[in-house]
Design a protein around this motif. Structure first.
Motif, PDB file in Angstrom:
ATOM      1  N   ARG A 137       0.825  -1.225   0.000  1.00 24.17           N
ATOM      2  CA  ARG A 137       0.000   0.000   0.000  1.00 24.17           C
ATOM      3  C   ARG A 137       0.853   1.266   0.000  1.00 24.17           C
ATOM      4  NH1 ARG A 137      -0.663  -1.851   5.348  1.00 24.17           N
ATOM      5  NH2 ARG A 137      -2.616  -2.866   4.817  1.00 24.17           N
ATOM      6  N   TYR A 138       2.137   1.164   0.361  1.00 23.52           N
ATOM      7  CA  TYR A 138       3.006   2.337   0.428  1.00 23.52           C
ATOM      8  C   TYR A 138       4.001   2.416  -0.735  1.00 23.52           C
ATOM      9  CZ  TYR A 138       1.278   1.920   5.201  1.00 23.52           C
ATOM     10  OH  TYR A 138       0.479   1.776   6.297  1.00 23.52           O
ATOM     11  N   VAL A 139       3.953   1.462  -1.637  1.00 18.58           N
ATOM     12  CA  VAL A 139       4.920   1.416  -2.739  1.00 18.58           C
ATOM     13  C   VAL A 139       4.626   2.555  -3.728  1.00 18.58           C
ATOM     14  CG1 VAL A 139       5.718   0.077  -4.724  1.00 18.58           C
ATOM     15  CG2 VAL A 139       5.334  -1.051  -2.514  1.00 18.58           C
ATOM     16  N   PRO A 140       5.631   3.345  -4.110  1.00 25.05           N
ATOM     17  CA  PRO A 140       5.412   4.442  -5.074  1.00 25.05           C
ATOM     18  C   PRO A 140       5.031   3.899  -6.446  1.00 25.05           C
ATOM     19  CG  PRO A 140       7.765   4.138  -4.657  1.00 25.05           C
ATOM     20  CD  PRO A 140       7.052   3.264  -3.671  1.00 25.05           C
ATOM     21  N   ALA A 141       4.390   4.744  -7.229  1.00 25.94           N
ATOM     22  CA  ALA A 141       3.919   4.322  -8.558  1.00 25.94           C
ATOM     23  C   ALA A 141       5.081   3.936  -9.461  1.00 25.94           C
ATOM     24  CB  ALA A 141       3.093   5.440  -9.196  1.00 25.94           C
ATOM     25  N   GLU A 142       6.187   4.669  -9.348  1.00 28.11           N
ATOM     26  CA  GLU A 142       7.358   4.376 -10.179  1.00 28.11           C
ATOM     27  C   GLU A 142       8.587   4.190  -9.293  1.00 28.11           C
ATOM     28  OE1 GLU A 142       7.932   7.281 -13.180  1.00 28.11           O
ATOM     29  OE2 GLU A 142       5.894   7.110 -14.013  1.00 28.11           O
ATOM     30  N   TYR A 143       9.362   3.173  -9.573  1.00 30.54           N
ATOM     31  CA  TYR A 143      10.592   2.914  -8.818  1.00 30.54           C
ATOM     32  C   TYR A 143      11.445   1.934  -9.614  1.00 30.54           C
ATOM     33  CZ  TYR A 143       8.529  -1.611  -7.771  1.00 30.54           C
ATOM     34  OH  TYR A 143       7.976  -2.860  -7.899  1.00 30.54           O
ATOM     35  N   LYS A 144      12.705   1.812  -9.205  1.00 33.82           N
ATOM     36  CA  LYS A 144      13.558   0.761  -9.750  1.00 33.82           C
ATOM     37  C   LYS A 144      14.476   0.268  -8.646  1.00 33.82           C
ATOM     38  CE  LYS A 144      17.043   3.922 -11.775  1.00 33.82           C
ATOM     39  NZ  LYS A 144      16.423   5.206 -11.338  1.00 33.82           N
ATOM     40  N   ILE A 145      14.952  -0.947  -8.781  1.00 35.38           N
ATOM     41  CA  ILE A 145      15.836  -1.530  -7.774  1.00 35.38           C
ATOM     42  C   ILE A 145      17.068  -0.625  -7.610  1.00 35.38           C
ATOM     43  CG2 ILE A 145      17.189  -3.539  -7.099  1.00 35.38           C
ATOM     44  CD1 ILE A 145      14.132  -3.969  -7.221  1.00 35.38           C
ATOM     45  N   GLY A 146      17.405  -0.331  -6.385  1.00 29.33           N
ATOM     46  CA  GLY A 146      18.538   0.553  -6.099  1.00 29.33           C
ATOM     47  C   GLY A 146      18.107   1.956  -5.718  1.00 29.33           C
ATOM     48  N   ASP A 147      16.872   2.335  -6.090  1.00 30.81           N
ATOM     49  CA  ASP A 147      16.368   3.646  -5.678  1.00 30.81           C
ATOM     50  C   ASP A 147      16.333   3.746  -4.148  1.00 30.81           C
ATOM     51  OD1 ASP A 147      16.024   4.443  -8.256  1.00 30.81           O
ATOM     52  OD2 ASP A 147      13.827   4.319  -8.255  1.00 30.81           O
ATOM     53  N   GLU A 148      16.530   4.942  -3.649  1.00 26.92           N
ATOM     54  CA  GLU A 148      16.444   5.165  -2.205  1.00 26.92           C
ATOM     55  C   GLU A 148      15.107   5.822  -1.867  1.00 26.92           C
ATOM     56  OE1 GLU A 148      19.935   7.390  -1.062  1.00 26.92           O
ATOM     57  OE2 GLU A 148      21.053   5.541  -0.691  1.00 26.92           O
ATOM     58  N   LEU A 149      14.498   5.367  -0.785  1.00 31.27           N
ATOM     59  CA  LEU A 149      13.226   5.909  -0.332  1.00 31.27           C
ATOM     60  C   LEU A 149      13.366   6.399   1.106  1.00 31.27           C
ATOM     61  CD1 LEU A 149      10.756   3.118  -1.558  1.00 31.27           C
ATOM     62  CD2 LEU A 149      11.330   5.258  -2.721  1.00 31.27           C
ATOM     63  N   LYS A 150      12.729   7.536   1.394  1.00 30.54           N
ATOM     64  CA  LYS A 150      12.676   8.014   2.774  1.00 30.54           C
ATOM     65  C   LYS A 150      11.453   7.385   3.435  1.00 30.54           C
ATOM     66  CE  LYS A 150      12.486  12.119   5.723  1.00 30.54           C
ATOM     67  NZ  LYS A 150      12.389  13.608   5.773  1.00 30.54           N
ATOM     68  N   VAL A 151      11.696   6.590   4.461  1.00 32.80           N
ATOM     69  CA  VAL A 151      10.610   5.855   5.116  1.00 32.80           C
ATOM     70  C   VAL A 151      10.730   5.982   6.631  1.00 32.80           C
ATOM     71  CG1 VAL A 151      10.302   4.181   3.253  1.00 32.80           C
ATOM     72  CG2 VAL A 151      11.993   3.728   5.041  1.00 32.80           C
ATOM     73  N   PHE A 152       9.606   5.760   7.304  1.00 36.61           N
ATOM     74  CA  PHE A 152       9.594   5.716   8.760  1.00 36.61           C
ATOM     75  C   PHE A 152       9.622   4.247   9.174  1.00 36.61           C
ATOM     76  CE2 PHE A 152       7.641   5.687  12.970  1.00 36.61           C
ATOM     77  CZ  PHE A 152       8.272   6.757  13.584  1.00 36.61           C
ATOM     78  N   ILE A 153      10.499   3.913  10.125  1.00 38.23           N
ATOM     79  CA  ILE A 153      10.650   2.523  10.559  1.00 38.23           C
ATOM     80  C   ILE A 153      10.053   2.346  11.953  1.00 38.23           C
ATOM     81  CG2 ILE A 153      12.251   0.631  11.037  1.00 38.23           C
ATOM     82  CD1 ILE A 153      12.247   1.459   8.117  1.00 38.23           C
ATOM     83  N   TYR A 154       9.130   1.398  12.067  1.00 36.62           N
ATOM     84  CA  TYR A 154       8.607   1.031  13.384  1.00 36.62           C
ATOM     85  C   TYR A 154       8.426  -0.477  13.423  1.00 36.62           C
ATOM     86  CZ  TYR A 154       3.781   0.953  11.423  1.00 36.62           C
ATOM     87  OH  TYR A 154       2.659   0.696  10.703  1.00 36.62           O
ATOM     88  N   LEU A 155       7.720  -1.003  14.420  1.00 40.21           N
ATOM     89  CA  LEU A 155       7.581  -2.448  14.566  1.00 40.21           C
ATOM     90  C   LEU A 155       6.166  -2.890  14.226  1.00 40.21           C
ATOM     91  CD1 LEU A 155       9.514  -2.965  17.948  1.00 40.21           C
ATOM     92  CD2 LEU A 155      10.394  -3.237  15.610  1.00 40.21           C
TER      93      LEU A 155
END
Length: 279
Positions: free
Chosen positions: A37-55
């Motif tokens: 549900r959070y995957v961007p519409a366009e991406y490729k392997i190796g791209d960097e994403l700013k994400v929040f990490i929790y458990l």
């Protein structure tokens, strides 16, 4: 790569795509899932994403592009979503609510009520938790503010003297009742100004600039008010202090100084029926 910051934002590279999302490079933590549900519409392997990490529900690190209302180390005003036999669960803007155990509550939290809490990682369980015992989490090093310095405030609680506040997410402070010229409520965030650093380490704060800057700032506010109200205001230097406070959120003393400043600059005239812009 740097160690993952749990309960905070991280910039991670995409390692592979799967049916249920993307896996990100978590370094020592291994691969971390970004659900579909959070995957961007366009991406490729190796791209960097700013994400929040929790458990997640199984206490495993998981990534999200949602922005929580607070991160680890923050003080925040959060609403209780539900309560069970172990404690309360607070809505912090993510799929999984934030846990506040009974031992970290000053009084039993109730569903629908909101509370000032501190977000931290529990040393024993490594879980992200909240605590309403916020006084345990203020910075220990002495503050190095200067009088008049602008700071960020979180309104903490009402007292007989005024309002306790949290300054710059680090220090407790106090705004005295006679310095409050507008409605404030627990959880409000606003700018403030350092008034006094006391010898006992406590900090007094105002909600308006202090000294000459306060007068100049208000004079400009009053000037704009006049321009937007046909060049006139019926409140003069003899008007009721409470009416001035309701209209402009300043003391009568500052109001009179603002009038004086504009008058000396030949921008207004003062009459029996208030003040008017010079045409």
């Amino acid at each position: 790569m740097e160690k993952i910051k749990l309960g905070d934002y991280n910039t991670l590279a995409i390692t592979k795509a799967v049916d249920f999302g993307l896996y990100l490079d978590g370094g020592e933590e291994g691969e971390i899932l970004l659900p579909k549900r959070y995957v961007p519409a366009e991406y490729k392997i190796g791209d960097e994403l700013k994400v929040f990490i929790y458990l997640d529900q199984d206490e495993r690190p998981v990534a999200t592009t949602e922005q929580p209302l607070a991160k680890v180390g923050d003080f925040a005003y959060l609403q209780c979503a539900w309560v069970n036999e172990y404690g309360a669960f607070l809505n912090w803007g993510l799929m999984k609510d934030l846990f506040c155990p009974f031992r970290e509550q000053k009084r039993r939290m109730e569903t629908g009520e909101s509370y000032i809490v501190h977000v931290h990682i529990d040393e024993e369980s490594y879980r992200i938790m909240a605590s309403a015992k916020v006084e345990h989490y203020f910075a220990e090093e002495p503050p190095s503010y200067e009088q008049g310095q602008e700071v960020d405030l979180l309104i903490w609680q009402k007292t007989e003297l005024g309002f306790k506040v949290i300054i710059d997410n680090r220090y407790p402070g106090l705004v005295y009742e006679d310095q409050v010229f507008k409605y404030v409520h627990t959880g409000d965030r606003m700018k403030g100004y350092i008034a006094t650093l006391r010898e006992d380490g406590k900090i007094d704060v105002t909600l308006q600039p202090i000294g000459r800057k306060q007068v100049l700032d208000f004079a400009e506010t009053l000037l704009e008010y006049l321009k937007e109200h046909d060049g006139a205001c019926e409140l003069g230097d003899k008007s009721d202090a409470e009416e001035i406070r309701r209209r402009f959120q300043v003391s009568k003393k500052i109001y009179k100084k603002g009038i004086s400043d504009l008058y000396k600059r030949h921008l207004i005239i003062i009459g029996e029926d208030g003040i008017k812009l010079v045409k």
